[in-house]
Design a protein around this motif. Structure first.
Motif, PDB file in Angstrom:
ATOM      1  N   ALA A  20       0.841  -1.199   0.000  1.00 52.41           N
ATOM      2  CA  ALA A  20       0.000   0.000   0.000  1.00 52.41           C
ATOM      3  C   ALA A  20       0.873   1.244   0.000  1.00 52.41           C
ATOM      4  O   ALA A  20       2.011   1.213   0.475  1.00 52.41           O
ATOM      5  CB  ALA A  20      -0.902   0.001   1.227  1.00 52.41           C
ATOM      6  N   HIS A  21       0.345   2.306  -0.559  1.00 58.52           N
ATOM      7  CA  HIS A  21       1.045   3.581  -0.476  1.00 58.52           C
ATOM      8  C   HIS A  21       0.074   4.746  -0.629  1.00 58.52           C
ATOM      9  O   HIS A  21      -1.112   4.562  -0.909  1.00 58.52           O
ATOM     10  CB  HIS A  21       2.191   3.668  -1.506  1.00 58.52           C
ATOM     11  CG  HIS A  21       1.762   3.822  -2.935  1.00 58.52           C
ATOM     12  ND1 HIS A  21       2.637   4.154  -3.951  1.00 58.52           N
ATOM     13  CD2 HIS A  21       0.550   3.699  -3.536  1.00 58.52           C
ATOM     14  CE1 HIS A  21       1.995   4.214  -5.092  1.00 58.52           C
ATOM     15  NE2 HIS A  21       0.732   3.947  -4.882  1.00 58.52           N
ATOM     16  N   ARG A  22       0.607   5.915  -0.431  1.00 56.56           N
ATOM     17  CA  ARG A  22      -0.127   7.152  -0.672  1.00 56.56           C
ATOM     18  C   ARG A  22       0.863   8.134  -1.266  1.00 56.56           C
ATOM     19  O   ARG A  22       1.971   8.316  -0.709  1.00 56.56           O
ATOM     20  CB  ARG A  22      -0.654   7.715   0.645  1.00 56.56           C
ATOM     21  CG  ARG A  22      -1.408   9.012   0.454  1.00 56.56           C
ATOM     22  CD  ARG A  22      -1.650   9.736   1.771  1.00 56.56           C
ATOM     23  NE  ARG A  22      -2.514  10.888   1.547  1.00 56.56           N
ATOM     24  CZ  ARG A  22      -2.626  11.912   2.371  1.00 56.56           C
ATOM     25  NH1 ARG A  22      -1.955  11.918   3.506  1.00 56.56           N
ATOM     26  NH2 ARG A  22      -3.422  12.915   2.080  1.00 56.56           N
TER      27      ARG A  22
ATOM     28  N   LYS B  93      -6.667  10.492  -6.961  1.00 56.26           N
ATOM     29  CA  LYS B  93      -7.023   9.353  -6.100  1.00 56.26           C
ATOM     30  C   LYS B  93      -5.818   8.793  -5.353  1.00 56.26           C
ATOM     31  O   LYS B  93      -5.966   8.216  -4.278  1.00 56.26           O
ATOM     32  CB  LYS B  93      -7.579   8.218  -6.963  1.00 56.26           C
ATOM     33  CG  LYS B  93      -9.042   8.295  -7.284  1.00 56.26           C
ATOM     34  CD  LYS B  93      -9.412   6.982  -7.980  1.00 56.26           C
ATOM     35  CE  LYS B  93     -10.832   7.009  -8.524  1.00 56.26           C
ATOM     36  NZ  LYS B  93     -11.057   5.827  -9.388  1.00 56.26           N
ATOM     37  N   CYS B  94      -4.647   8.916  -5.955  1.00 55.41           N
ATOM     38  CA  CYS B  94      -3.434   8.369  -5.326  1.00 55.41           C
ATOM     39  C   CYS B  94      -3.070   9.124  -4.054  1.00 55.41           C
ATOM     40  O   CYS B  94      -2.210   8.687  -3.293  1.00 55.41           O
ATOM     41  CB  CYS B  94      -2.260   8.399  -6.309  1.00 55.41           C
ATOM     42  SG  CYS B  94      -2.559   7.356  -7.734  1.00 55.41           S
ATOM     43  N   ASN B  95      -3.717  10.281  -3.843  1.00 57.20           N
ATOM     44  CA  ASN B  95      -3.496  11.077  -2.631  1.00 57.20           C
ATOM     45  C   ASN B  95      -4.502  10.709  -1.525  1.00 57.20           C
ATOM     46  O   ASN B  95      -4.432  11.240  -0.420  1.00 57.20           O
ATOM     47  CB  ASN B  95      -3.588  12.571  -2.977  1.00 57.20           C
ATOM     48  CG  ASN B  95      -3.286  13.474  -1.808  1.00 57.20           C
ATOM     49  OD1 ASN B  95      -4.125  14.271  -1.379  1.00 57.20           O
ATOM     50  ND2 ASN B  95      -2.092  13.360  -1.274  1.00 57.20           N
TER      51      ASN B  95
ATOM     52  N   TYR C 182      -4.673   5.564   2.031  1.00 54.28           N
ATOM     53  CA  TYR C 182      -3.799   4.673   1.257  1.00 54.28           C
ATOM     54  C   TYR C 182      -4.598   3.807   0.273  1.00 54.28           C
ATOM     55  O   TYR C 182      -5.810   3.752   0.334  1.00 54.28           O
ATOM     56  CB  TYR C 182      -2.941   3.783   2.186  1.00 54.28           C
ATOM     57  CG  TYR C 182      -2.175   4.588   3.206  1.00 54.28           C
ATOM     58  CD1 TYR C 182      -0.939   5.138   2.882  1.00 54.28           C
ATOM     59  CD2 TYR C 182      -2.700   4.826   4.475  1.00 54.28           C
ATOM     60  CE1 TYR C 182      -0.238   5.898   3.812  1.00 54.28           C
ATOM     61  CE2 TYR C 182      -2.002   5.597   5.406  1.00 54.28           C
ATOM     62  CZ  TYR C 182      -0.775   6.129   5.068  1.00 54.28           C
ATOM     63  OH  TYR C 182      -0.095   6.882   5.987  1.00 54.28           O
ATOM     64  N   HIS C 183      -3.855   3.183  -0.635  1.00 51.02           N
ATOM     65  CA  HIS C 183      -4.453   2.236  -1.578  1.00 51.02           C
ATOM     66  C   HIS C 183      -3.378   1.215  -1.942  1.00 51.02           C
ATOM     67  O   HIS C 183      -2.190   1.466  -1.730  1.00 51.02           O
ATOM     68  CB  HIS C 183      -4.976   2.960  -2.831  1.00 51.02           C
ATOM     69  CG  HIS C 183      -3.904   3.633  -3.610  1.00 51.02           C
ATOM     70  ND1 HIS C 183      -3.446   4.898  -3.309  1.00 51.02           N
ATOM     71  CD2 HIS C 183      -3.155   3.217  -4.649  1.00 51.02           C
ATOM     72  CE1 HIS C 183      -2.471   5.220  -4.154  1.00 51.02           C
ATOM     73  NE2 HIS C 183      -2.274   4.215  -4.981  1.00 51.02           N
ATOM     74  N   GLY C 184      -3.801   0.102  -2.468  1.00 52.51           N
ATOM     75  CA  GLY C 184      -2.850  -0.983  -2.701  1.00 52.51           C
ATOM     76  C   GLY C 184      -2.618  -1.288  -4.163  1.00 52.51           C
ATOM     77  O   GLY C 184      -3.413  -0.910  -5.032  1.00 52.51           O
ATOM     78  N   HIS C 185      -1.507  -1.964  -4.419  1.00 53.95           N
ATOM     79  CA  HIS C 185      -1.194  -2.454  -5.767  1.00 53.95           C
ATOM     80  C   HIS C 185      -0.619  -3.855  -5.660  1.00 53.95           C
ATOM     81  O   HIS C 185       0.060  -4.180  -4.687  1.00 53.95           O
ATOM     82  CB  HIS C 185      -0.132  -1.580  -6.448  1.00 53.95           C
ATOM     83  CG  HIS C 185      -0.586  -0.195  -6.736  1.00 53.95           C
ATOM     84  ND1 HIS C 185      -1.456   0.112  -7.751  1.00 53.95           N
ATOM     85  CD2 HIS C 185      -0.295   0.983  -6.122  1.00 53.95           C
ATOM     86  CE1 HIS C 185      -1.666   1.425  -7.769  1.00 53.95           C
ATOM     87  NE2 HIS C 185      -0.979   1.978  -6.787  1.00 53.95           N
ATOM     88  N   ASN C 186      -0.862  -4.636  -6.692  1.00 49.10           N
ATOM     89  CA  ASN C 186      -0.144  -5.908  -6.855  1.00 49.10           C
ATOM     90  C   ASN C 186       1.038  -5.601  -7.759  1.00 49.10           C
ATOM     91  O   ASN C 186       0.888  -5.441  -8.965  1.00 49.10           O
ATOM     92  CB  ASN C 186      -1.053  -6.957  -7.477  1.00 49.10           C
ATOM     93  CG  ASN C 186      -2.186  -7.332  -6.537  1.00 49.10           C
ATOM     94  OD1 ASN C 186      -1.971  -7.540  -5.345  1.00 49.10           O
ATOM     95  ND2 ASN C 186      -3.389  -7.389  -7.065  1.00 49.10           N
TER      96      ASN C 186
ATOM     97  N   THR D 267       6.335  -2.901 -12.109  1.00 51.92           N
ATOM     98  CA  THR D 267       5.015  -2.722 -12.713  1.00 51.92           C
ATOM     99  C   THR D 267       3.998  -2.528 -11.597  1.00 51.92           C
ATOM    100  O   THR D 267       3.900  -3.356 -10.686  1.00 51.92           O
ATOM    101  CB  THR D 267       4.655  -3.956 -13.564  1.00 51.92           C
ATOM    102  OG1 THR D 267       5.654  -4.109 -14.585  1.00 51.92           O
ATOM    103  CG2 THR D 267       3.289  -3.798 -14.206  1.00 51.92           C
ATOM    104  N   GLU D 268       3.287  -1.424 -11.684  1.00 52.58           N
ATOM    105  CA  GLU D 268       2.340  -1.065 -10.628  1.00 52.58           C
ATOM    106  C   GLU D 268       0.928  -1.500 -10.995  1.00 52.58           C
ATOM    107  O   GLU D 268       0.165  -1.971 -10.156  1.00 52.58           O
ATOM    108  CB  GLU D 268       2.399   0.448 -10.409  1.00 52.58           C
ATOM    109  CG  GLU D 268       1.610   0.922  -9.217  1.00 52.58           C
ATOM    110  CD  GLU D 268       1.603   2.438  -9.119  1.00 52.58           C
ATOM    111  OE1 GLU D 268       2.098   2.958  -8.130  1.00 52.58           O
ATOM    112  OE2 GLU D 268       1.105   3.087 -10.052  1.00 52.58           O
ATOM    113  N   THR D 269       0.579  -1.290 -12.248  1.00 54.83           N
ATOM    114  CA  THR D 269      -0.718  -1.744 -12.755  1.00 54.83           C
ATOM    115  C   THR D 269      -0.460  -2.341 -14.134  1.00 54.83           C
ATOM    116  O   THR D 269       0.627  -2.199 -14.694  1.00 54.83           O
ATOM    117  CB  THR D 269      -1.731  -0.596 -12.910  1.00 54.83           C
ATOM    118  OG1 THR D 269      -1.317   0.235 -14.002  1.00 54.83           O
ATOM    119  CG2 THR D 269      -1.840   0.250 -11.645  1.00 54.83           C
TER     120      THR D 269
HETATM  121 NI    NI Z   1      -0.719   3.920  -6.328  1.00 60.45          NI
END
Ligand code: NI
Length: 137
Positions: free
Chosen positions: A15-17, A34-36, A40-44, A125-127
């Motif tokens: 997760a990050h912000r 949205k990334c702010n 927080y939000h997560g990524h694979n 790779t984030e998304t």
């Molecule tokens: Ni992100």
């Protein structure tokens, strides 16, 4: 002489912000959207580490991928998997954890674990649609 590039792929989630504390809330919202988001939000994430060199005459390997995997698990994955990149990762302390900065941080974590000059690139790779590549300074 034949240089061959060998890549090990690892997956983890984190997760990050994206938030720059030196800027106003308005600036952060306008810049990161949205990334702010404050919670927080997560990524694979997918990490691909490429090492370059000549195949060893005895093994035929540029690098033993089992050893590379162990280095990545110890120096990167164990520290970032299921972690909050803003709060819990010592090597990102004080760094805005964009994918770009995260890739640079990973490079610094592993560069000295490998024979000098052999680390070629780090792809993070984030998304599905967004990735970065870092090749050192
Ligand atoms: Ni992100």
């Amino acid at each position: 002489m034949a240089t061959v590039y060998v890549t090990r792929r690892m997956q983890f989630n984190a997760a990050h912000r994206l938030h720059n504390p030196n800027k106003s809330d308005e600036w952060n919202k306008a810049t990161f959207g949205k990334c702010n988001s404050p919670n927080y939000h997560g990524h694979n994430f997918i990490l691909e580490v490429t090492v370059g060199g000549e195949p060893d005459p005895d093994t035929g390997y540029v690098v033993d991928l089992g050893i590379l995997k162990k280095i990545l698990e110890e120096k990167v994955i164990s520290k970032v998997d299921h972690a909050n990149l803003n709060l819990e990762v010592a090597f990102l302390h004080g760094v805005l954890p964009s994918t770009e900065n995260f890739a640079i941080g990973i490079w610094k974590q592993i560069e000295n674990e490998l024979p000098s000059g052999t680390l070629h690139s780090i792809k993070l790779t984030e998304t599905e649609n967004n990735s970065v590549v870092y090749r050192g300074e």
